[in-house]
Design a protein around this motif. Structure first.
Motif, PDB file in Angstrom:
ATOM      1  N   LEU A   3     -12.964  42.467  -2.908  1.00 24.69           N
ATOM      2  CA  LEU A   3     -14.051  42.287  -1.944  1.00 24.69           C
ATOM      3  C   LEU A   3     -15.109  43.375  -2.094  1.00 24.69           C
ATOM      4  N   LEU A   4     -16.379  42.980  -2.035  1.00 22.49           N
ATOM      5  CA  LEU A   4     -17.492  43.932  -1.977  1.00 22.49           C
ATOM      6  C   LEU A   4     -18.134  43.804  -0.596  1.00 22.49           C
ATOM      7  N   VAL A   5     -18.284  44.910   0.111  1.00 17.93           N
ATOM      8  CA  VAL A   5     -18.921  44.877   1.428  1.00 17.93           C
ATOM      9  C   VAL A   5     -20.226  45.657   1.358  1.00 17.93           C
ATOM     10  N   ASP A  63     -14.303  38.659  -5.853  1.00 17.58           N
ATOM     11  CA  ASP A  63     -14.059  37.300  -5.346  1.00 17.58           C
ATOM     12  C   ASP A  63     -15.106  36.936  -4.299  1.00 17.58           C
ATOM     13  N   ALA A  64     -15.499  37.949  -3.520  1.00 18.85           N
ATOM     14  CA  ALA A  64     -16.501  37.679  -2.479  1.00 18.85           C
ATOM     15  C   ALA A  64     -17.251  38.946  -2.128  1.00 18.85           C
ATOM     16  N   VAL A  65     -18.490  38.763  -1.700  1.00 16.40           N
ATOM     17  CA  VAL A  65     -19.263  39.850  -1.094  1.00 16.40           C
ATOM     18  C   VAL A  65     -19.478  39.484   0.370  1.00 16.40           C
ATOM     19  N   ILE A  66     -19.375  40.480   1.243  1.00 11.79           N
ATOM     20  CA  ILE A  66     -19.726  40.274   2.653  1.00 11.79           C
ATOM     21  C   ILE A  66     -20.922  41.178   2.940  1.00 11.79           C
ATOM     22  N   ASP A  67     -22.043  40.552   3.234  1.00 16.93           N
ATOM     23  CA  ASP A  67     -23.293  41.268   3.464  1.00 16.93           C
ATOM     24  C   ASP A  67     -23.441  41.489   4.968  1.00 16.93           C
ATOM     25  N   THR A  68     -23.214  42.740   5.412  1.00 21.07           N
ATOM     26  CA  THR A  68     -23.252  43.018   6.855  1.00 21.07           C
ATOM     27  C   THR A  68     -24.573  43.618   7.312  1.00 21.07           C
ATOM     28  N   CYS A  69     -25.469  43.925   6.374  1.00 19.58           N
ATOM     29  CA  CYS A  69     -26.661  44.692   6.797  1.00 19.58           C
ATOM     30  C   CYS A  69     -27.948  44.138   6.176  1.00 19.58           C
ATOM     31  N   GLY A  70     -28.048  42.807   6.094  1.00 17.98           N
ATOM     32  CA  GLY A  70     -29.273  42.183   5.569  1.00 17.98           C
ATOM     33  C   GLY A  70     -30.194  41.794   6.712  1.00 17.98           C
ATOM     34  N   ARG A  89     -18.190  34.138  -3.914  1.00 18.39           N
ATOM     35  CA  ARG A  89     -18.724  33.694  -2.628  1.00 18.39           C
ATOM     36  C   ARG A  89     -19.581  34.782  -2.012  1.00 18.39           C
ATOM     37  N   TYR A  90     -20.601  34.385  -1.266  1.00 19.96           N
ATOM     38  CA  TYR A  90     -21.488  35.336  -0.596  1.00 19.96           C
ATOM     39  C   TYR A  90     -21.454  35.034   0.902  1.00 19.96           C
ATOM     40  N   PHE A 202     -12.177  36.648  11.532  1.00 18.51           N
ATOM     41  CA  PHE A 202     -12.673  35.301  11.233  1.00 18.51           C
ATOM     42  C   PHE A 202     -13.414  35.274   9.893  1.00 18.51           C
ATOM     43  N   THR A 203     -14.209  36.302   9.639  1.00 19.69           N
ATOM     44  CA  THR A 203     -14.970  36.341   8.380  1.00 19.69           C
ATOM     45  C   THR A 203     -14.002  36.314   7.183  1.00 19.69           C
ATOM     46  N   LEU A 204     -12.979  37.144   7.250  1.00 14.24           N
ATOM     47  CA  LEU A 204     -12.016  37.202   6.142  1.00 14.24           C
ATOM     48  C   LEU A 204     -11.222  35.894   6.044  1.00 14.24           C
ATOM     49  N   HIS A 205     -10.844  35.350   7.203  1.00 12.10           N
ATOM     50  CA  HIS A 205     -10.091  34.091   7.224  1.00 12.10           C
ATOM     51  C   HIS A 205     -10.931  32.962   6.609  1.00 12.10           C
ATOM     52  N   ALA A 206     -12.203  32.918   6.974  1.00 15.17           N
ATOM     53  CA  ALA A 206     -13.078  31.853   6.461  1.00 15.17           C
ATOM     54  C   ALA A 206     -13.223  31.967   4.944  1.00 15.17           C
ATOM     55  N   LEU A 207     -13.280  33.206   4.448  1.00 17.33           N
ATOM     56  CA  LEU A 207     -13.356  33.377   2.989  1.00 17.33           C
ATOM     57  C   LEU A 207     -12.050  32.934   2.323  1.00 17.33           C
ATOM     58  N   ARG A 208     -10.938  33.324   2.909  1.00 13.90           N
ATOM     59  CA  ARG A 208      -9.636  32.990   2.299  1.00 13.90           C
ATOM     60  C   ARG A 208      -9.384  31.496   2.294  1.00 13.90           C
ATOM     61  N   THR A 209      -9.851  30.806   3.349  1.00 21.04           N
ATOM     62  CA  THR A 209      -9.558  29.372   3.453  1.00 21.04           C
ATOM     63  C   THR A 209     -10.666  28.524   2.827  1.00 21.04           C
TER      64      THR A 209
END
Ligand code: NAP
Length: 335
Positions: A3-5, A63-70, A89-90, A202-209
């Protein structure tokens, strides 16, 4: 997950990193290194600035990036372009403020706000929502079905820098039994919020599922929480028995007291804000969003507040000062 945050060191991102580490994910963060330095020993930190220097993102695969500060569409276009082909996934942390109007409850298909100045770099009360909507569009344009757009309502809980939710437990804790506390509207007025840890989960769950196909409003369900239930939770958490003095919108306005800022978490369930606390969250719930009890959030927020150095414990960013509240109550003849 690898994961990239983007962010990852302050409030929402910090809890996402913590939850991901607890789940055994391998986490890299990208930020300027200005906040929360040294928070997580097991995290690789890439230093850069999304408003100018993305060179630290030039290599690597996730596998995924989670952009928390855009906040600006240009900066989100730059980060999606920099990462295209190297993240599957983004996920973009947006906001329910994207909606054009709050006079009626919104669902994910409701019209989005627009701005005449899409190129502005000024993020304020007028531009925040429309700019976040354009950021969402930038993510969807670049990642299509691999985009995950999450629209939180008011985010609350430990490490909240805004003090909006924190105002209430701190205010109630300050009261002696039977002291009057100015409370907005009526006890049954709806409020909507999400504990930051539920948002992270929820964010992590949504990515995993693999949840996809449009945005997800992420908040307590409409009608689940009320301002009366919040204040009762604050009283229970602090073992105080204050006297809540409920003042309707007109009475508050007479004393120059504004919803949301002076009376945080609450907006009048009428007029322009009639639908604000009734946003439809059914889609996120069906995808696995779980909301913890308000009392738990109140207790944990207080515990976090108590853990801060004395100088950081004062509530100065949201709500009424003790003097202003006392003056309003005195003017109304309440002792
Ligand atoms: N708070 C709410 O009630 C609420 C409600 C709905 C939606 N949201 C959304 O939730 C998200 C998270 O909010 P937040 O308050 O937790 O965090 P934030 O203040 O938006 O972001 C802070 C994080 O981003 C990093 N950062 C800031 N500017 C940067 C830059 N130019 N380049 C690289 N990194 C940068 C910071 O680290 P450094 O300082 O070290 O760079 C820190 O890790 C936001 O997208 C917001 O729109 C919040």
């Amino acid at each position: 997950m690898k994961l990239l945050v983007l962010g990852g060191s302050r409030f929402v991102g910090r809890h996402i990193v913590q939850a991901a580490l607890q789940a055994g994910d391998e986490v890299t963060v990208f930020n300027r290194g200005q906040s929360g330095t040294g928070l997580f020993a097991d995290v690789r930190q890439l230093i850069g600035d999304r408003r100018g220097d993305l060179s630290a993102l030039a290599s690597g695969q996730w596998d995924a990036v989670i952009d928390t500060c855009g906040y600006l569409p240009g900066e989100v276009r730059a980060s999606t372009a920099a990462l295209a082909g190297r993240v599957q996934r983004y996920a973009f942390i947006s906001t329910i403020s994207v909606y054009a109007s709050f006079a009626a409850p919104n669902h994910e298909g409701s019209p989005l706000g627009q701005t005449d100045t899409p190129g502005t770099t000024t993020v304020d009360a007028n531009t925040y929502g429309p700019l976040k909507a354009l950021c969402e569009q930038a993510v969807t344009d670049a990642f299509g079905d691999a985009a995950l757009i999450i629209r939180p309502g008011l985010v609350v809980g430990p490490h909240d820098p805004t003090q909006r939710f924190t105002y209430w437990p701190a205010r109630v804790e300050r009261a002696s039994d039977f002291d009057p506390i100015l409370a907005p509207g009526a006890p049954e007025d709806p409020i909507q919020c999400i504990d930051v840890r539920d948002l992270a989960a929820f964010t992590l769950h949504a990515l995993r599922t693999g949840a996809s196909g449009g945005a997800f409003n992420a908040a307590s369900a409409p009608g689940q929480f009320s301002i009366g239930a919040l204040l009762a939770s604050c009283a229970a958490a602090t073992s105080r028995q204050p006297r809540f003095v409920w003042a309707d919108s007109e009475a508050l306005a007479e004393h120059g007291i504004a919803a949301w800022t002076d009376m945080p978490v609450w907006a009048a369930p009428a007029g322009d804000t009639a639908g604000l606390a009734l946003t439809d969250t059914a889609r996120a719930q069906a995808a696995g969003l779980a909301i913890r009890p308000l009392l738990q959030t109140v207790l944990d927020t207080l515990q976090w507040l108590h853990s801060l150095p004395a100088a950081e414990r004062a509530i100065t960013k949201a709500g009424l000062s003790a003097e202003r509240e006392a003056a309003v109550l005195a003017a109304a003849g309440i002792e």
